[in-house]
Design a protein around this motif. Structure first.
Motif, PDB file in Angstrom:
ATOM      1  N   CYS A 113       5.386   7.037   3.446  1.00 19.96           N
ATOM      2  CA  CYS A 113       5.306   7.036   1.986  1.00 19.96           C
ATOM      3  C   CYS A 113       5.809   8.349   1.405  1.00 19.96           C
ATOM      4  O   CYS A 113       6.476   8.361   0.351  1.00 19.96           O
ATOM      5  CB  CYS A 113       3.872   6.776   1.545  1.00 19.96           C
ATOM      6  SG  CYS A 113       3.211   5.186   2.092  1.00 19.96           S
ATOM      7  N   GLN A 114       5.508   9.447   2.072  1.00 16.99           N
ATOM      8  CA  GLN A 114       5.973  10.746   1.601  1.00 16.99           C
ATOM      9  C   GLN A 114       7.489  10.841   1.676  1.00 16.99           C
ATOM     10  O   GLN A 114       8.140  11.395   0.778  1.00 16.99           O
ATOM     11  CB  GLN A 114       5.328  11.870   2.405  1.00 16.99           C
ATOM     12  CG  GLN A 114       5.696  13.269   1.943  1.00 16.99           C
ATOM     13  CD  GLN A 114       5.275  13.572   0.513  1.00 16.99           C
ATOM     14  OE1 GLN A 114       4.326  12.960  -0.008  1.00 16.99           O
ATOM     15  NE2 GLN A 114       5.956  14.509  -0.131  1.00 16.99           N
ATOM     16  N   ALA A 115       8.085  10.292   2.733  1.00 15.26           N
ATOM     17  CA  ALA A 115       9.540  10.288   2.846  1.00 15.26           C
ATOM     18  C   ALA A 115      10.160   9.468   1.719  1.00 15.26           C
ATOM     19  O   ALA A 115      11.183   9.856   1.134  1.00 15.26           O
ATOM     20  CB  ALA A 115       9.970   9.738   4.202  1.00 15.26           C
ATOM     21  N   ALA A 116       9.540   8.339   1.393  1.00 14.33           N
ATOM     22  CA  ALA A 116      10.031   7.521   0.287  1.00 14.33           C
ATOM     23  C   ALA A 116       9.958   8.286  -1.029  1.00 14.33           C
ATOM     24  O   ALA A 116      10.866   8.219  -1.864  1.00 14.33           O
ATOM     25  CB  ALA A 116       9.220   6.233   0.196  1.00 14.33           C
ATOM     26  N   ARG A 117       8.880   9.028  -1.206  1.00 16.75           N
ATOM     27  CA  ARG A 117       8.713   9.833  -2.426  1.00 16.75           C
ATOM     28  C   ARG A 117       9.783  10.918  -2.509  1.00 16.75           C
ATOM     29  O   ARG A 117      10.409  11.112  -3.562  1.00 16.75           O
ATOM     30  CB  ARG A 117       7.320  10.449  -2.427  1.00 16.75           C
ATOM     31  CG  ARG A 117       7.091  11.470  -3.515  1.00 16.75           C
ATOM     32  CD  ARG A 117       5.693  12.065  -3.393  1.00 16.75           C
ATOM     33  NE  ARG A 117       4.684  11.158  -3.925  1.00 16.75           N
ATOM     34  CZ  ARG A 117       3.380  11.254  -3.673  1.00 16.75           C
ATOM     35  NH1 ARG A 117       2.936  12.200  -2.861  1.00 16.75           N
ATOM     36  NH2 ARG A 117       2.529  10.417  -4.229  1.00 16.75           N
ATOM     37  N   VAL A 118      10.008  11.629  -1.403  1.00 14.56           N
ATOM     38  CA  VAL A 118      10.972  12.735  -1.397  1.00 14.56           C
ATOM     39  C   VAL A 118      12.382  12.244  -1.690  1.00 14.56           C
ATOM     40  O   VAL A 118      13.123  12.875  -2.464  1.00 14.56           O
ATOM     41  CB  VAL A 118      10.929  13.463  -0.045  1.00 14.56           C
ATOM     42  CG1 VAL A 118      12.113  14.420   0.096  1.00 14.56           C
ATOM     43  CG2 VAL A 118       9.612  14.224   0.101  1.00 14.56           C
ATOM     44  N   PHE A 119      12.753  11.105  -1.097  1.00 12.98           N
ATOM     45  CA  PHE A 119      14.127  10.640  -1.236  1.00 12.98           C
ATOM     46  C   PHE A 119      14.300   9.593  -2.334  1.00 12.98           C
ATOM     47  O   PHE A 119      15.410   9.115  -2.570  1.00 12.98           O
ATOM     48  CB  PHE A 119      14.635  10.108   0.109  1.00 12.98           C
ATOM     49  CG  PHE A 119      14.756  11.197   1.138  1.00 12.98           C
ATOM     50  CD1 PHE A 119      15.824  12.083   1.101  1.00 12.98           C
ATOM     51  CD2 PHE A 119      13.781  11.366   2.110  1.00 12.98           C
ATOM     52  CE1 PHE A 119      15.918  13.108   2.028  1.00 12.98           C
ATOM     53  CE2 PHE A 119      13.877  12.392   3.052  1.00 12.98           C
ATOM     54  CZ  PHE A 119      14.947  13.265   3.001  1.00 12.98           C
TER      55      PHE A 119
END
Length: 242
Positions: A113-119
């Motif tokens: 989820c954090q990767a989705a948020r960052v990108f």
């Protein structure tokens, strides 16, 4: 423009069934063309190395950039510690538009989820009927959009699909796709209660016939503006292509 938001492609190396074996697109593309489907979002089959599988999907998408989008498939446990790097490669180098996670591999994680948020990309997460996770995803990651395929359960779990409809109604960042939904009344209820802006057309090709899956949307007999949302506009908005 009609966009199939959920089509598998590329090599698999498990050989336990079609879902982890090679997914060729020949018949799918002929069927999609006949049905009037102009674009498709590709994602890998189950694989022991999603970095390799994503690279193959990238090759397929690059060969037809006006026809294919692609998701980066990641394993929430096996790829722990490198998910951000995998998504960075997929988004920045390959031009991918989202992340795919499946509970068959492992339950979704905060790292995903954090990767989705960052990108700034949506997550296509198949919870295999464990739809209560939508409550946590919506609360903890309100700035990430989550697409739950099969209305929550490819296994035709009526209770799970009914429960997901409630999540669609209550949470602005929870969406669903229509692929493989066998109970038409629930598909109809999802659109009626949550609105056409919360549903995306998907086929789960190449194994399910895209024309047959598309006909389910046609049979909803929606206003043209609502049908356009489901058949492509929602996907374009969620993936930043609009």
């Amino acid at each position: 423009m009609i966009i199939d938001c959920h089509c598998h492609a590329g090599p698999g190396d498990g050989l336990s069934g079609p879902w982890d074996s090679n997914a060729g697109l020949g018949r799918y593309l002929r069927r999609a063309r006949a049905a009037g489907i102009e674009r498709s979002a590709l994602l890998a089959t189950f694989h022991s190395d999603y970095a390799r599988a994503n690279a193959e999907v990238a090759r397929l998408a690059a060969a037809r950039p006006k026809q294919f989008y692609a998701y980066a498939f990641v394993h929430a446990v096996r790829d722990r510690g490198r998910i951000a790097a995998m998504v960075r490669t997929a988004v920045q180098d390959y031009g991918f538009i989202g992340i795919k996670v499946h509970r068959h591999d492992a339950r979704i994680s905060g790292e995903v989820c954090q990767a989705a948020r960052v990108f700034g990309v949506p997550v296509l997460y198949d919870p295999m009927g464990e739809v209560a996770v939508a409550e946590l995803l919506a609360a903890q990651y309100p700035d990430v959009n989550f697409i739950i395929p099969h209305l929550g359960s490819f296994g035709d779990d009526w209770a799970a699909q009914l429960a997901l409809i409630d999540h669609l109604v209550r949470h602005k960042n929870i969406y669903a796709d229509s692929s493989g939904v066998r109970r038409f009344d629930l598909l109809e209820q999802a659109v009626r209660r949550a609105g056409a802006h919360k549903m995306l057309f998907g086929s789960d090709g190449p194994w399910l016939h895209p024309g047959l899956e598309l006909e389910k949307i046609r049979l909803l007999h929606l206003p043209e503006s609502d049908e356009r949302l489901i058949l492509g506009e929602n996907f374009m908005r969620l993936t930043g292509q609009a």
